[in-house]
Scaffold this active site. Structure first.
Site, PDB file in Angstrom:
ATOM      1  N   ARG A  43      25.244  44.960  43.923  1.00  0.00           N
ATOM      2  CA  ARG A  43      24.372  43.768  43.788  1.00  0.00           C
ATOM      3  C   ARG A  43      22.906  44.109  44.075  1.00  0.00           C
ATOM      4  O   ARG A  43      22.192  43.350  44.721  1.00  0.00           O
ATOM      5  CB  ARG A  43      24.813  42.634  44.730  1.00  0.00           C
TER       6      ARG A  43
ATOM      7  N   SER B 289      28.930  33.621  44.596  1.00  0.00           N
ATOM      8  CA  SER B 289      28.933  34.124  45.980  1.00  0.00           C
ATOM      9  C   SER B 289      27.545  33.950  46.579  1.00  0.00           C
ATOM     10  O   SER B 289      26.558  34.403  45.995  1.00  0.00           O
ATOM     11  CB  SER B 289      29.273  35.615  46.005  1.00  0.00           C
TER      12      SER B 289
ATOM     13  N   GLU C 153      23.110  37.000  48.798  1.00  0.00           N
ATOM     14  CA  GLU C 153      23.044  37.499  47.421  1.00  0.00           C
ATOM     15  C   GLU C 153      22.067  36.638  46.614  1.00  0.00           C
ATOM     16  O   GLU C 153      21.348  37.118  45.751  1.00  0.00           O
ATOM     17  CB  GLU C 153      24.444  37.440  46.773  1.00  0.00           C
TER      18      GLU C 153
HETATM   19  P1  FAD Z   1      18.404  33.417  37.607  1.00  0.00           P
HETATM   20  O1  FAD Z   1      19.191  32.705  38.624  1.00  0.00           O
HETATM   21  O2  FAD Z   1      17.605  32.621  36.662  1.00  0.00           O
HETATM   22  O3  FAD Z   1      17.452  34.463  38.330  1.00  0.00           O
HETATM   23  C1  FAD Z   1      17.934  35.288  39.353  1.00  0.00           C
HETATM   24  C2  FAD Z   1      16.777  36.181  39.844  1.00  0.00           C
HETATM   25  O4  FAD Z   1      16.394  37.095  38.814  1.00  0.00           O
HETATM   26  C3  FAD Z   1      15.509  35.384  40.183  1.00  0.00           C
HETATM   27  O5  FAD Z   1      14.882  36.028  41.265  1.00  0.00           O
HETATM   28  C4  FAD Z   1      14.666  35.495  38.917  1.00  0.00           C
HETATM   29  O6  FAD Z   1      13.291  35.389  39.178  1.00  0.00           O
HETATM   30  C5  FAD Z   1      15.039  36.909  38.439  1.00  0.00           C
HETATM   31  N1  FAD Z   1      15.008  37.041  36.985  1.00  0.00           N
HETATM   32  C6  FAD Z   1      15.667  36.273  36.083  1.00  0.00           C
HETATM   33  N2  FAD Z   1      15.419  36.722  34.834  1.00  0.00           N
HETATM   34  C7  FAD Z   1      14.615  37.793  34.961  1.00  0.00           C
HETATM   35  C8  FAD Z   1      13.981  38.679  34.033  1.00  0.00           C
HETATM   36  N3  FAD Z   1      14.166  38.543  32.724  1.00  0.00           N
HETATM   37  N4  FAD Z   1      13.190  39.655  34.521  1.00  0.00           N
HETATM   38  C9  FAD Z   1      12.977  39.802  35.859  1.00  0.00           C
HETATM   39  N5  FAD Z   1      13.536  38.988  36.776  1.00  0.00           N
HETATM   40  C10 FAD Z   1      14.338  38.006  36.339  1.00  0.00           C
HETATM   41  N6  FAD Z   1      27.176  37.406  39.838  1.00  0.00           N
HETATM   42  C11 FAD Z   1      27.878  38.568  39.797  1.00  0.00           C
HETATM   43  O7  FAD Z   1      27.306  39.658  39.917  1.00  0.00           O
HETATM   44  N7  FAD Z   1      29.244  38.563  39.635  1.00  0.00           N
HETATM   45  C12 FAD Z   1      29.937  37.429  39.500  1.00  0.00           C
HETATM   46  O8  FAD Z   1      31.156  37.470  39.365  1.00  0.00           O
HETATM   47  C13 FAD Z   1      29.228  36.193  39.530  1.00  0.00           C
HETATM   48  N8  FAD Z   1      29.886  35.016  39.418  1.00  0.00           N
HETATM   49  C14 FAD Z   1      29.204  33.842  39.448  1.00  0.00           C
HETATM   50  C15 FAD Z   1      29.906  32.648  39.299  1.00  0.00           C
HETATM   51  C16 FAD Z   1      29.249  31.437  39.314  1.00  0.00           C
HETATM   52  C17 FAD Z   1      30.044  30.158  39.159  1.00  0.00           C
HETATM   53  C18 FAD Z   1      27.851  31.402  39.454  1.00  0.00           C
HETATM   54  C19 FAD Z   1      27.118  30.097  39.438  1.00  0.00           C
HETATM   55  C20 FAD Z   1      27.119  32.593  39.620  1.00  0.00           C
HETATM   56  C21 FAD Z   1      27.799  33.819  39.620  1.00  0.00           C
HETATM   57  N9  FAD Z   1      27.117  35.047  39.759  1.00  0.00           N
HETATM   58  C22 FAD Z   1      27.818  36.230  39.704  1.00  0.00           C
HETATM   59  C23 FAD Z   1      25.668  35.076  39.990  1.00  0.00           C
HETATM   60  C24 FAD Z   1      24.823  34.986  38.689  1.00  0.00           C
HETATM   61  O9  FAD Z   1      25.599  34.523  37.612  1.00  0.00           O
HETATM   62  C25 FAD Z   1      24.210  36.329  38.313  1.00  0.00           C
HETATM   63  O10 FAD Z   1      23.407  36.821  39.356  1.00  0.00           O
HETATM   64  C26 FAD Z   1      23.365  36.235  37.038  1.00  0.00           C
HETATM   65  O11 FAD Z   1      23.029  37.534  36.592  1.00  0.00           O
HETATM   66  C27 FAD Z   1      22.095  35.413  37.242  1.00  0.00           C
HETATM   67  O12 FAD Z   1      21.508  35.216  35.972  1.00  0.00           O
HETATM   68  P2  FAD Z   1      20.454  34.062  35.721  1.00  0.00           P
HETATM   69  O13 FAD Z   1      19.879  34.283  34.356  1.00  0.00           O
HETATM   70  O14 FAD Z   1      21.044  32.753  35.985  1.00  0.00           O
HETATM   71  O15 FAD Z   1      19.347  34.435  36.810  1.00  0.00           O
HETATM   72  N1  EPU Z   2      39.189  35.474  50.610  1.00  0.00           N
HETATM   73  C1  EPU Z   2      39.618  34.710  51.677  1.00  0.00           C
HETATM   74  N2  EPU Z   2      39.134  33.435  51.781  1.00  0.00           N
HETATM   75  C2  EPU Z   2      38.266  32.909  50.876  1.00  0.00           C
HETATM   76  C3  EPU Z   2      37.831  33.705  49.799  1.00  0.00           C
HETATM   77  C4  EPU Z   2      38.318  34.999  49.679  1.00  0.00           C
HETATM   78  O1  EPU Z   2      40.397  35.152  52.507  1.00  0.00           O
HETATM   79  O2  EPU Z   2      37.896  31.745  51.024  1.00  0.00           O
HETATM   80  C5  EPU Z   2      39.771  36.820  50.448  1.00  0.00           C
HETATM   81  C6  EPU Z   2      40.747  36.824  49.247  1.00  0.00           C
HETATM   82  O3  EPU Z   2      42.021  36.459  49.631  1.00  0.00           O
HETATM   83  C7  EPU Z   2      40.683  38.251  48.785  1.00  0.00           C
HETATM   84  C8  EPU Z   2      39.273  38.689  49.155  1.00  0.00           C
HETATM   85  O4  EPU Z   2      38.764  37.751  50.102  1.00  0.00           O
HETATM   86  O5  EPU Z   2      41.590  39.041  49.498  1.00  0.00           O
HETATM   87  C9  EPU Z   2      38.342  38.799  47.952  1.00  0.00           C
HETATM   88  O6  EPU Z   2      38.230  37.530  47.309  1.00  0.00           O
HETATM   89  P1  EPU Z   2      37.911  37.405  45.741  1.00  0.00           P
HETATM   90  O7  EPU Z   2      38.827  38.285  44.957  1.00  0.00           O
HETATM   91  O8  EPU Z   2      37.840  35.970  45.411  1.00  0.00           O
HETATM   92  O9  EPU Z   2      36.493  38.093  45.567  1.00  0.00           O
HETATM   93  P2  EPU Z   2      35.186  38.084  46.466  1.00  0.00           P
HETATM   94  O10 EPU Z   2      35.112  39.391  47.193  1.00  0.00           O
HETATM   95  O11 EPU Z   2      35.067  36.848  47.266  1.00  0.00           O
HETATM   96  C10 EPU Z   2      33.697  39.292  44.676  1.00  0.00           C
HETATM   97  C11 EPU Z   2      32.334  39.087  44.105  1.00  0.00           C
HETATM   98  C12 EPU Z   2      32.399  38.047  42.990  1.00  0.00           C
HETATM   99  C13 EPU Z   2      33.328  38.564  41.903  1.00  0.00           C
HETATM  100  C14 EPU Z   2      34.724  38.773  42.511  1.00  0.00           C
HETATM  101  C15 EPU Z   2      35.690  39.401  41.529  1.00  0.00           C
HETATM  102  C16 EPU Z   2      30.699  39.581  45.814  1.00  0.00           C
HETATM  103  C17 EPU Z   2      29.716  39.050  46.785  1.00  0.00           C
HETATM  104  N3  EPU Z   2      31.395  38.675  45.127  1.00  0.00           N
HETATM  105  O12 EPU Z   2      34.064  38.070  45.311  1.00  0.00           O
HETATM  106  O13 EPU Z   2      31.097  37.906  42.450  1.00  0.00           O
HETATM  107  O14 EPU Z   2      33.421  37.654  40.835  1.00  0.00           O
HETATM  108  O15 EPU Z   2      34.614  39.673  43.647  1.00  0.00           O
HETATM  109  O16 EPU Z   2      35.368  40.723  41.303  1.00  0.00           O
HETATM  110  O17 EPU Z   2      30.820  40.796  45.667  1.00  0.00           O
HETATM  111  C18 EPU Z   2      29.053  36.676  42.669  1.00  0.00           C
HETATM  112  O18 EPU Z   2      28.507  37.767  42.883  1.00  0.00           O
HETATM  113  O19 EPU Z   2      28.417  35.595  42.614  1.00  0.00           O
HETATM  114  C19 EPU Z   2      30.505  36.639  42.457  1.00  0.00           C
HETATM  115  C20 EPU Z   2      31.183  35.518  42.244  1.00  0.00           C
END
Ligand code: FAD
Ligand code: EPU
Length: 338
Positions: free
Chosen positions: A164, A238, A334
Site C-alpha cells: 500500500r 480498509s 491507509e
Molecule cells: P481517490 O480516493 O480519489 O484518491 C486517493 C489519493 O490519490 C488522494 O490522495 C488523491 O489526491 C490521489 N490521487 C488520485 N488520483 C491521482 C492521480 N491521477 N495522480 C496523483 N494522485 C492521485 N484498495 C486496495 O488496495 N485494495 C482493495 O481491496 C480495496 N478495496 C476497497 C473496497 C472499497 C469498498 C473501497 C471503498 C475502497 C477500497 N480500496 C481498496 C481503496 C481504493 O479503492 C483504492 O485506494 C483506489 O485506488 C483509490 O482510487 P480513487 O480513484 O478513488 O482515489
Molecule cells: N478478520 C477478523 N475480523 C474482522 C475482519 C477480519 O478477525 O472484522 C480476520 C479474518 O478472519 C481473516 C483476516 O482478518 O482471517 C483477514 O481478513 P480479510 O481476508 O477480510 O482481509 P483484510 O486483511 O482485512 C486485506 C486488504 C483488503 C483486501 C483484502 C483481500 C489491507 C489493509 N486490506 O484486508 O484491501 O481487499 O485483504 O486481499 O491490506 C483496502 O485496501 O481498502 C482493502 C479492502
C-alpha cells in the site's frame, strides 16, 4: 474545462461526506491541467487531484480547487504472442478496465476485480487484493509535473512500490498528477487462486475450468459478501494497513491470544490483520450516531448517512489508541485524510 464554484463533494467521495469544494474542475486533458496549475487563473488557490474519491476522508471543506481526473482512453501499444502492453488514461474506472482485460483475454488484474476508483490512483498505493498487487502488472506511468507542467515517465523501480505504498504517497506526494498508466498483461494467464476463499468460491460456483472470467467473478462474489457497497453505506475500504511486527512481538501476542491470525512476511516479520485486532478490542459493529465500524469487517469505518469526516477521524484515533494499549501496535492509516 468545466469549473463549478462552491460544490458539494458528497457524490465525489465514497464515504458520502457532505463537504464543499471552493471549485470543482473536470480535467479531461493535459491542457486542462495546464490551465489549473500553470496559468494565473487559479494561482492563489490550494489544489488537489481527485479520482473516484474511494480512499479519501474529507474532515472539512476544501477551500481551493478540486481537480477531478477524467482523462480517458485505453490503447494497445505493443503485443507479442505472450503479452500485451496497454496504456490507460488515469481517469478510467479501475474495475471497468479489469472487465475489459477479462473480456480480451489479458491476464494479470483479475484478482483485483471490483476495487473502486480510477486507474490513475491505483499506483499511488499499489492497490492489492487476493494475493496480487498492481506492481506485478505495472510497466510504467506518465505523470504531469506540477512545478513545470512537463510530462515525466516513471518506471517500476522509480515508483518504489511496497505494501500500500509508492513514492507518490511518500517522498513526492502532491508533486505529480498521474495521467496515464502502462500495464504489461499476459495472453497466457497464470491463475493465482491460492489466496483466501477463491478456491472454495470457485467450487461453490461449480467451476471446473479456470478462466479469467471465472476467477474475476469469484473475487467479485467474495468481495460482495464481505465489504459494504459504498452506494449503501459510506466507506473507503480498509481504513488502516495491516501492521507488520517483529516475530518476537507476535509470539508474545500468540501466547496470550491463541486465535490470533497472521501471515508470515519473512524470518523476522509477521503481518497481523488489523481487522482481527480491532474486532478483538471490541470495536466491531460499534456505532455512535451515524458513524461506526462495519459489522462484518472491523477494518472498515463507515458513515451510515449524515456522519462527518471529523467524527470518523476522531473514531480512527480512538481505535489506534486502544490497539496500542491492548497489543502495543501502532496502526497506520491507509486512507488519505484531507
Ligand atoms: P481517490 O480516493 O480519489 O484518491 C486517493 C489519493 O490519490 C488522494 O490522495 C488523491 O489526491 C490521489 N490521487 C488520485 N488520483 C491521482 C492521480 N491521477 N495522480 C496523483 N494522485 C492521485 N484498495 C486496495 O488496495 N485494495 C482493495 O481491496 C480495496 N478495496 C476497497 C473496497 C472499497 C469498498 C473501497 C471503498 C475502497 C477500497 N480500496 C481498496 C481503496 C481504493 O479503492 C483504492 O485506494 C483506489 O485506488 C483509490 O482510487 P480513487 O480513484 O478513488 O482515489
Ligand atoms: N478478520 C477478523 N475480523 C474482522 C475482519 C477480519 O478477525 O472484522 C480476520 C479474518 O478472519 C481473516 C483476516 O482478518 O482471517 C483477514 O481478513 P480479510 O481476508 O477480510 O482481509 P483484510 O486483511 O482485512 C486485506 C486488504 C483488503 C483486501 C483484502 C483481500 C489491507 C489493509 N486490506 O484486508 O484491501 O481487499 O485483504 O486481499 O491490506 C483496502 O485496501 O481498502 C482493502 C479492502
Amino acid at each position: 474545462m468545466i469549473v463549478q464554484q462552491n460544490v458539494s463533494l458528497k457524490p465525489y467521495n465514497t464515504f458520502g461526506l457532505d463537504e464543499n469544494a471552493g471549485f470543482l474542475a473536470i480535467v479531461n486533458s493535459i491542457e486542462d491541467l495546464d490551465e489549473i496549475y500553470q496559468t494565473g487563473r487559479f494561482r492563489s488557490q490550494k489544489k488537489m487531484i481527485l479520482g473516484g474519491g474511494s480512499n479519501v476522508l474529507f474532515t472539512r471543506g476544501f477551500t481551493g480547487i478540486v481537480a477531478k481526473n477524467e482523462i480517458h482512453g485505453i490503447q494497445i501499444q505493443n503485443e507479442t504472442e505472450e503479452d500485451v502492453l496497454v496504456s490507460v488514461g488515469a481517469g478510467e474506472n479501475w474495475h471497468q478496465f479489469v472487465l475489459w482485460c477479462v473480456e480480451h483475454g489479458y491476464g494479470g488484474v483479475e484478482n483485483l476485480s471490483l476495487i473502486p476508483g480510477t486507474v490513475g490512483a491505483a499506483p499511488m498505493q499499489n492497490i492489492g487484493a487476493y494475493g496480487t498487487e498492481l506492481k506485478e502488472v505495472f510497466h510504467s506511468l506518465e505523470a504531469y509535473e506540477i512545478k513545470t507542467g512537463k510530462t515525466v515517465s516513471f518506471f517500476k523501480e522509480d515508483c518504489k512500490f511496497g505494501y500500500r505504498y509508492s513514492v507518490f504517497k511518500g517522498e513526492i506526494r502532491d508533486e505529480y498528477v498521474i495521467t496515464k498508466v502502462f500495464f504489461k498483461l499476459s495472453k497466457k494467464p497464470v491463475f493465482n487462486i491460492s489466496y483466501g476463499a477463491i478456491k472454495d468460491t470457485l467450487n461453490k460456483m461449480g467451476v471446473d475450468e479456470l478462466t479469467l472470467k471465472n476467477v474475476s467473478q469469484a473475487v467479485i462474489n467474495i468481495r460482495q459478501s464481505k465489504l459494504p457497497d459504498p452506494m449503501d453505506i459510506g466507506n473507503a475500504g480498509s481504513f488502516f494497513k495491516n501492521p507488520i511486527v517483529e516475530r518476537l512481538h507476535f509470539e508474545a501476542l500468540e501466547a496470550e491470544f491463541d486465535d490470533i491470525k497472521s501471515y508470515p512476511i519473512d524470518q523476522e516479520k509477521v503481518k497481523i490483520p488489523a481487522g482481527w485486532l480491532i474486532e478483538k478490542a471490541g470495536w466491531k459493529g460499534y456505532r455512535d450516531g451515524d458513524i461506526g465500524v462495519h459489522e462484518k469487517q472491523a477494518l472498515v469505518l463507515v458513515n451510515h448517512g449524515m456522519g462527518r469526516g471529523k467524527e470518523i477521524f476522531k473514531l480512527a484515533k480512538e481505535i489506534q489508541k486502544s490497539i496500542q494499549n491492548k497489543f502495543g501496535i501502532d496502526l497506520e492509516r491507509e486512507v488519505n485524510v484531507i
